[in-house]
Design an enzyme around this catalytic site. Structure first.
Site, mmCIF file in Angstrom:
data_model
loop_
_atom_site.group_PDB
_atom_site.id
_atom_site.type_symbol
_atom_site.label_atom_id
_atom_site.label_comp_id
_atom_site.label_asym_id
_atom_site.label_seq_id
_atom_site.Cartn_x
_atom_site.Cartn_y
_atom_site.Cartn_z
ATOM 1 N N ARG A 63 115.611 -42.346 108.421
ATOM 2 C CA ARG A 63 115.644 -43.750 108.865
ATOM 3 C C ARG A 63 114.536 -44.043 109.871
ATOM 4 O O ARG A 63 113.935 -45.114 109.847
ATOM 5 C CB ARG A 63 117.017 -44.093 109.451
ATOM 6 C CG ARG A 63 118.067 -44.302 108.356
ATOM 7 C CD ARG A 63 119.463 -44.253 108.900
ATOM 8 N NE ARG A 63 119.716 -45.261 109.905
ATOM 9 C CZ ARG A 63 120.644 -45.154 110.848
ATOM 10 N NH1 ARG A 63 121.388 -44.081 110.942
ATOM 11 N NH2 ARG A 63 120.818 -46.140 111.703
ATOM 12 N N ARG B 289 112.646 -56.565 107.451
ATOM 13 C CA ARG B 289 112.291 -55.158 107.670
ATOM 14 C C ARG B 289 111.082 -54.756 106.843
ATOM 15 O O ARG B 289 110.591 -53.645 106.994
ATOM 16 C CB ARG B 289 113.466 -54.278 107.246
ATOM 17 C CG ARG B 289 114.368 -53.827 108.360
ATOM 18 C CD ARG B 289 115.452 -52.954 107.732
ATOM 19 N NE ARG B 289 116.008 -52.014 108.644
ATOM 20 C CZ ARG B 289 117.196 -52.156 109.222
ATOM 21 N NH1 ARG B 289 117.918 -53.241 109.018
ATOM 22 N NH2 ARG B 289 117.653 -51.219 110.009
ATOM 23 N N ARG C 167 126.749 -41.699 118.552
ATOM 24 C CA ARG C 167 127.435 -42.739 117.797
ATOM 25 C C ARG C 167 128.079 -42.149 116.539
ATOM 26 O O ARG C 167 129.171 -42.543 116.144
ATOM 27 C CB ARG C 167 126.441 -43.842 117.406
ATOM 28 C CG ARG C 167 127.112 -44.984 116.665
ATOM 29 C CD ARG C 167 126.174 -46.138 116.438
ATOM 30 N NE ARG C 167 125.293 -45.910 115.314
ATOM 31 C CZ ARG C 167 124.326 -46.746 114.950
ATOM 32 N NH1 ARG C 167 124.116 -47.848 115.628
ATOM 33 N NH2 ARG C 167 123.572 -46.500 113.912
ATOM 34 N N LYS D 101 120.050 -52.570 118.858
ATOM 35 C CA LYS D 101 119.908 -53.942 118.345
ATOM 36 C C LYS D 101 121.257 -54.629 118.161
ATOM 37 O O LYS D 101 121.435 -55.762 118.592
ATOM 38 C CB LYS D 101 119.185 -53.957 116.991
ATOM 39 C CG LYS D 101 117.745 -53.530 117.036
ATOM 40 C CD LYS D 101 117.086 -53.767 115.688
ATOM 41 C CE LYS D 101 117.705 -52.969 114.566
ATOM 42 N NZ LYS D 101 117.509 -51.516 114.683
ATOM 43 N N ARG E 100 129.495 -43.147 110.914
ATOM 44 C CA ARG E 100 128.719 -43.839 109.894
ATOM 45 C C ARG E 100 128.063 -42.826 108.969
ATOM 46 O O ARG E 100 127.492 -41.846 109.430
ATOM 47 C CB ARG E 100 127.652 -44.707 110.567
ATOM 48 C CG ARG E 100 127.935 -46.177 110.459
ATOM 49 C CD ARG E 100 126.952 -46.974 111.264
ATOM 50 N NE ARG E 100 125.598 -46.953 110.721
ATOM 51 C CZ ARG E 100 124.634 -47.765 111.123
ATOM 52 N NH1 ARG E 100 124.886 -48.669 112.061
ATOM 53 N NH2 ARG E 100 123.444 -47.704 110.598
HETATM 54 P P1 ADP Z 1 119.962 -49.374 112.046
HETATM 55 O O1 ADP Z 1 119.310 -50.491 112.771
HETATM 56 O O2 ADP Z 1 120.844 -48.542 112.914
HETATM 57 O O3 ADP Z 1 118.993 -48.570 111.236
HETATM 58 P P2 ADP Z 1 121.342 -51.278 110.275
HETATM 59 O O4 ADP Z 1 122.788 -51.438 110.470
HETATM 60 O O5 ADP Z 1 120.458 -52.388 110.700
HETATM 61 O O6 ADP Z 1 120.962 -49.902 110.958
HETATM 62 O O7 ADP Z 1 121.042 -50.977 108.728
HETATM 63 C C1 ADP Z 1 121.682 -49.922 108.036
HETATM 64 C C2 ADP Z 1 121.118 -49.784 106.628
HETATM 65 O O8 ADP Z 1 121.329 -51.016 105.897
HETATM 66 C C3 ADP Z 1 119.600 -49.546 106.528
HETATM 67 O O9 ADP Z 1 119.269 -48.191 106.727
HETATM 68 C C4 ADP Z 1 119.345 -50.035 105.096
HETATM 69 O O10 ADP Z 1 119.779 -49.121 104.130
HETATM 70 C C5 ADP Z 1 120.246 -51.266 105.000
HETATM 71 N N1 ADP Z 1 119.522 -52.487 105.421
HETATM 72 C C6 ADP Z 1 119.853 -53.273 106.490
HETATM 73 N N2 ADP Z 1 118.989 -54.301 106.614
HETATM 74 C C7 ADP Z 1 118.086 -54.163 105.602
HETATM 75 C C8 ADP Z 1 116.934 -54.890 105.203
HETATM 76 N N3 ADP Z 1 116.531 -55.976 105.869
HETATM 77 N N4 ADP Z 1 116.254 -54.457 104.122
HETATM 78 C C9 ADP Z 1 116.641 -53.373 103.438
HETATM 79 N N5 ADP Z 1 117.691 -52.627 103.773
HETATM 80 C C10 ADP Z 1 118.430 -53.007 104.839
#
Ligand code: ADP
Length: 198
Positions: free
Chosen positions: A154, A98, A137, A23, A143
């Site tokens: 996740r 989300r 990654r 994404k 990370r």
């Molecule tokens: P990925 O798509 O690789 O899972 P992101 O960078 O989008 O990772 O998100 C990393 C973390 O940030 C999530 O696992 C969560 O803890 C937090 N996060 C990001 N966006 C949201 C959201 N919309 N609601 C709640 N937590 C979020």
């Protein structure tokens, strides 16, 4: 790839897909093509954690465990961000909404400004492939939420809380399904073509 003429068009997009589907990578490329800001809640949280801000301290443990930050905090952050002047031309939201609660909040934010979404890009990728990508990654980026155990968590949180949102947007006729496997540029091309053909 050439930039799309955005002089007259506002483009408001969401990109949804499991962790590791790419994404963030696609969001950056699409932002450039459509001339809109890519807004990643994950990036915003990570930047706050890195800088040790109050928000960062609040969310650090949650983000590093792979769970979702409480809706109140996330919603407030996105609301503020969508009020910034650069969003007048549109946006690409990566990682938001989300949860069903976040869908409701985004609906309210857009409704208040008389704006509507153009499309929701659903990136589809096989779980095994995605976990493999994330492992790679983890070696490069380090990370904190890319360890094996957190990765599995996740994926599970995504399947339970976020995958169902796709049906909500599909019912509104907004979803564009794109195969996320292949070279980065190929996937971008597929997305651009799919959006143009809507
Ligand atoms: P990925 O798509 O690789 O899972 P992101 O960078 O989008 O990772 O998100 C990393 C973390 O940030 C999530 O696992 C969560 O803890 C937090 N996060 C990001 N966006 C949201 C959201 N919309 N609601 C709640 N937590 C979020």
């Amino acid at each position: 790839m050439t930039a799309v003429d955005t002089a007259t068009a506002t483009v408001r997009l969401l990109i949804i897909g499991p962790p590791g589907a790419g994404k963030g990578t696609q969001a950056a490329k699409l932002a450039e093509i459509y001339g809109i800001p890519a807004i990643s809640t994950g990036d915003i949280f990570r930047a706050n954690i890195k800088d040790g801000t109050e928000l960062g301290q609040k969310v650090q443990q949650i983000v590093e465990s792979g769970s979702y930050v409480p809706d109140e905090l996330t919603n407030e952050l996105v609301r503020d961000r969508l009020l910034q002047p650069d969003v007048e031309v549109g946006f690409l939201l990566d990682g938001y909404p989300r949860t069903t609660e976040q869908v409701g909040e985004l609906d309210r934010i857009l409704h208040e400004s008389g704006a509507r979404l153009d499309a929701v890009i659903q990136l589809v990728a096989d779980v095994d492939e995605v976990v493999e990508r994330l492992r790679k990654r983890a070696l490069v980026e380090g990370r904190a939420d890319d360890t094996e155990e957190v990765l599995r968590h996740r994926q599970q949180v995504y399947a339970e809380q976020t995958a169902p949102l796709i049906d909500v947007y599909a019912d509104r006729g907004l979803v564009v399904v794109v195969d996320a496997l292949g070279h980065v540029d190929e996937v971008t091309e597929r997305i651009v073509t799919a959006l143009a053909n809507r």
